[in-house]
Design a protein around this motif. Sequence first.
Motif, short mmCIF file in Angstrom:
data_model
loop_
_atom_site.label_atom_id
_atom_site.label_comp_id
_atom_site.label_asym_id
_atom_site.label_seq_id
_atom_site.Cartn_x
_atom_site.Cartn_y
_atom_site.Cartn_z
N UNK B 27 0.83 -1.21 0.00
CA UNK B 27 0.00 0.00 0.00
C UNK B 27 0.87 1.26 0.00
N UNK B 28 1.96 1.22 0.76
CA UNK B 28 2.84 2.40 0.81
C UNK B 28 3.47 2.65 -0.55
N UNK B 29 3.94 1.58 -1.18
CA UNK B 29 4.57 1.73 -2.49
C UNK B 29 3.54 2.20 -3.52
N UNK B 30 2.33 1.65 -3.44
CA UNK B 30 1.29 2.03 -4.40
C UNK B 30 0.98 3.52 -4.28
N UNK B 31 0.89 4.01 -3.04
CA UNK B 31 0.60 5.44 -2.84
C UNK B 31 1.72 6.30 -3.44
N UNK B 53 11.96 0.98 -5.61
CA UNK B 53 11.42 -0.03 -4.71
C UNK B 53 11.33 -1.34 -5.47
N UNK B 54 12.14 -2.32 -5.07
CA UNK B 54 12.21 -3.56 -5.83
C UNK B 54 11.16 -4.56 -5.37
N UNK B 55 9.90 -4.12 -5.42
CA UNK B 55 8.77 -4.99 -5.09
C UNK B 55 7.78 -4.96 -6.24
N UNK B 56 6.92 -6.01 -6.29
CA UNK B 56 6.09 -6.21 -7.47
C UNK B 56 4.78 -5.43 -7.37
N UNK B 57 4.86 -4.14 -7.63
CA UNK B 57 3.69 -3.27 -7.64
C UNK B 57 3.80 -2.36 -8.87
N UNK B 58 2.69 -2.23 -9.61
CA UNK B 58 2.68 -1.29 -10.73
C UNK B 58 1.40 -0.47 -10.68
N UNK B 59 1.44 0.69 -11.29
CA UNK B 59 0.24 1.52 -11.45
C UNK B 59 0.10 1.84 -12.93
N UNK B 60 -1.14 1.76 -13.42
CA UNK B 60 -1.43 2.07 -14.82
C UNK B 60 -2.72 2.89 -14.86
N UNK B 61 -2.71 3.94 -15.62
CA UNK B 61 -3.93 4.74 -15.79
C UNK B 61 -3.91 5.37 -17.18
N UNK B 62 -4.66 4.77 -18.09
CA UNK B 62 -4.71 5.30 -19.46
C UNK B 62 -6.05 5.99 -19.72
N UNK B 63 -6.81 6.26 -18.64
CA UNK B 63 -8.18 6.73 -18.84
C UNK B 63 -8.24 8.10 -19.52
N UNK B 64 -7.16 8.87 -19.44
CA UNK B 64 -7.17 10.18 -20.11
C UNK B 64 -6.52 10.13 -21.49
N UNK B 65 -6.11 8.92 -21.90
CA UNK B 65 -5.33 8.84 -23.14
C UNK B 65 -6.24 8.63 -24.34
N UNK B 66 -6.03 9.40 -25.41
CA UNK B 66 -6.92 9.28 -26.57
C UNK B 66 -6.85 7.92 -27.27
N UNK B 67 -5.75 7.19 -27.05
CA UNK B 67 -5.62 5.89 -27.71
C UNK B 67 -6.32 4.77 -26.95
#
Lengths: 186, 174
Positions: B27-31, B53-67
């Motif tokens: 949760x800390x890394x995600x924030x 941070x060498x832990x397995x957390x990613x964030x993705x947000x393409x909601x504003x992307x025209x593609x």
Amino acid sequence: MRVVRGAYLRRVSQFAVIAVGRDRPGIAAAIAAGLLEVDGNIEDSRMTNLGGHFAVMLLVSTPSADREAVAAVLAPIRADLGLEALTVAPVADAAAAAAPDHVITVYGADHPGIVHAVTSGLAADGVNVADLQTRIGGAAGDPIYMMVLEVELGDCDAGAIGDRLREIAGANEVEIDLRPLEAEAL
Amino acid sequence: MPAREVLLYPDRRLKQVATPAQPGEAERVAADLLDTMDSLGHCVGLAAPQIGRLVRVVAVDVSDHPKAPENNGRLVLVNPRIVASSGSEIGREGCLSIPDLTANVRRATAIAVEHTAGRFESSGFEARCIQHEIDHLDGILFLDRVASLADDLFRRKRYAGSEDRGAGRPPSSS
């Protein structure tokens, strides 16, 4: 405009035409126009911007003109455009085009010697380079050098080539990857 | 949580394999990832190793992307795994950790992803981003996946002996 068709069917002379000039609109057009004056057919070509300089590499065939005639039509173009280099050289009948079967990617912090290390390693194993391009990117003041090669392994052992490339990668502190080239019908 | 500095290659942490994220730490890394993404403005995805941070957390947000007309909104994925994939296409990618370089990379068109909070499916540009970010967790950068030279469409026609099949389509850009 005069269109000459079928010139390639006749006995022709082939020339390598190499030109480099500070980039500006019209270099490709001017060279193409000059070659047309001697019925030159651009058989294979690569023209690209190298760091602000437009570099032209052409394989040209003509049904009649000799080297001097081709050079003569290009000389005023060189003067007009202020080209930094222009060479016309006869070439023998071209061997078969290369048939690359693998792609090699190389990247790492930029330093002199990356191209030499990789290509000399490949040459030592008899691997033919069919195409090689480099780019520089990365943050300002901390450039990343990237090179992509298409190579012809032929009968060479891909495993042994991979081992050699890993050694080169370690010694030069770059990442190197060797993969089969994707052949795909679209 | 503050926005973190994004590491630049050749920082070796970008070439290491990240370890599974534990509750709390995740949760800390995600924030931090989300705050860093937001601070960058144009960023569509970020992986924990990119902020050191060498832990397995990613964030993705393409909601504003025209593609990406269809997407799953703002995604935070802890210990994500691609469990199914289909299709294959080449698209142009770049990376915050390797400024000013782009390359054509082959990715699956559609994927199914499992993570600690569930499972979902994604396709197109969002799926490409997720694959790019999950690669970061394994120390794989997009330059490790270059499919061919920049003129690959031109050339692939020749390799395939299919000159009469039309020009194909240009690579999508991202």
